[in-house]
Design a protein around this motif. Sequence first.
Motif, mmCIF file in Angstrom:
data_model
loop_
_atom_site.group_PDB
_atom_site.id
_atom_site.type_symbol
_atom_site.label_atom_id
_atom_site.label_comp_id
_atom_site.label_asym_id
_atom_site.label_seq_id
_atom_site.Cartn_x
_atom_site.Cartn_y
_atom_site.Cartn_z
ATOM 1 N N TRP A 246 5.804 -0.081 -12.922
ATOM 2 C CA TRP A 246 6.448 -0.888 -13.973
ATOM 3 C C TRP A 246 5.838 0.164 -15.086
ATOM 4 O O TRP A 246 5.237 -0.075 -15.580
ATOM 5 C CB TRP A 246 6.582 -2.559 -14.832
ATOM 6 C CG TRP A 246 6.761 -3.438 -13.689
ATOM 7 C CD1 TRP A 246 6.060 -3.462 -12.259
ATOM 8 C CD2 TRP A 246 7.826 -3.345 -13.151
ATOM 9 N NE1 TRP A 246 6.248 -4.548 -11.381
ATOM 10 C CE2 TRP A 246 8.244 -4.806 -12.197
ATOM 11 C CE3 TRP A 246 9.316 -3.585 -13.936
ATOM 12 C CZ2 TRP A 246 8.621 -5.352 -11.752
ATOM 13 C CZ3 TRP A 246 10.418 -4.651 -13.477
ATOM 14 C CH2 TRP A 246 10.399 -5.239 -11.985
ATOM 15 N N VAL A 247 7.044 0.884 -15.698
ATOM 16 C CA VAL A 247 6.788 1.348 -17.259
ATOM 17 C C VAL A 247 7.664 1.679 -18.095
ATOM 18 O O VAL A 247 9.239 1.739 -17.700
ATOM 19 C CB VAL A 247 7.221 3.059 -16.059
ATOM 20 C CG1 VAL A 247 6.548 4.379 -17.646
ATOM 21 C CG2 VAL A 247 5.593 3.444 -15.024
ATOM 22 N N ASN A 248 6.719 1.800 -18.790
ATOM 23 C CA ASN A 248 7.864 1.291 -20.819
ATOM 24 C C ASN A 248 9.166 0.567 -20.014
ATOM 25 O O ASN A 248 10.166 0.616 -20.747
ATOM 26 C CB ASN A 248 8.467 2.443 -20.699
ATOM 27 C CG ASN A 248 7.445 3.571 -21.427
ATOM 28 O OD1 ASN A 248 6.511 3.293 -21.791
ATOM 29 N ND2 ASN A 248 7.903 4.981 -20.991
ATOM 30 N N ASP A 249 8.978 -0.517 -20.003
ATOM 31 C CA ASP A 249 9.877 -1.806 -19.933
ATOM 32 C C ASP A 249 9.123 -3.057 -20.409
ATOM 33 O O ASP A 249 9.769 -4.086 -20.537
ATOM 34 C CB ASP A 249 10.719 -2.510 -18.699
ATOM 35 C CG ASP A 249 9.626 -2.417 -17.680
ATOM 36 O OD1 ASP A 249 7.997 -2.183 -17.971
ATOM 37 O OD2 ASP A 249 9.705 -2.867 -16.571
ATOM 38 N N ASN A 250 8.185 -2.856 -21.097
ATOM 39 C CA ASN A 250 7.179 -4.265 -21.556
ATOM 40 C C ASN A 250 6.993 -5.007 -20.799
ATOM 41 O O ASN A 250 6.980 -5.804 -20.628
ATOM 42 C CB ASN A 250 8.382 -4.605 -23.072
ATOM 43 C CG ASN A 250 8.470 -4.204 -23.979
ATOM 44 O OD1 ASN A 250 7.717 -3.462 -24.705
ATOM 45 N ND2 ASN A 250 8.966 -4.022 -24.473
#
Length: 311
Positions: A246-250
């Motif tokens: 999971w990248v840059n999606d909080n």
Amino acid sequence: MKKIFALFLLFITFLGFSQDKKISGYFVDETNKDTIIYLKHYHIYLLRDFNTYSKAKKILETKNEKFEISISKIDLRKYPYLEFESKNGNAIYVINKIPNDSILIAKVGENPNYNPDLEIVGAKPAIYLYPKVKSEISIKNDFKGKIMNTYPSYKNGWNVMAEPNGVLYNLDDKRTYNYLFWDGSYSFTKKHYQYENGFYVKKEDNITFLQEKLELLGLNNTEINDFVVYWLPELNKNEENFIHFWVNDNIDNSSILTITPKPDTLLRIFMEFKAYHGEEKLPQQELSTTPRKGFTVVEWGGSNIDEPVLK
């Protein structure tokens, strides 16, 4: 409209002849003892394992009180459980063993086969700060779950003096740190675990895989080393792992960082993994680099979703 309805009936009839297990019933909410609510808009899924959700198969979305489903012999062998979830997700889903009889009343909050501890995800995020010049920085973490541990102590936020090389001087305890640590527990919805892509990595390839993918995502050498040292022992417990980032999606919107002053670059990477046992493989996940410009904040974390209880 009549033609469409007739075709629909014909389609259902055809399914009835071609399927082997027919079940009908209702999805009801009895949490209020004085009122029974028959839910009208909900999904029904087949589950291979009620502890994880990556192998869920939706078989019905209905806007009627009564449901009628048919399950083939093949699906009966693959998926022993039924899951019900309201359209808006407000109704707690239930998971039932597929019954021998043909009538089922599924009740909100009644999960006879479900262990809620297995839904909780443990995270080990580490936060690195790289201002362009020595700066006082405050960080608050709006985490939707329960924060378990922090280092240094969080105390309603962190306030540090950060150097451009990443060294942090904590204004509360007057000590220096290389990064800020926190972990917590959170119950994601089933949709979180319905992965569309990922990676399948054998034990002997774990180090090379992590080095390559983390560098591609934008971590520097120190951050990669810290990540590998922490997660390699966990990954090496399995001969092969399924891995998803999971990248840059909080962290799937479970954790919101408020950083003052606001960084020019924020890179957040959260790895989830579980043992791979030869199930059908998903497409490979596509990753891209986040360029690091100006004041940069980097966070990495992860979870073994086969063993989600915090360590």
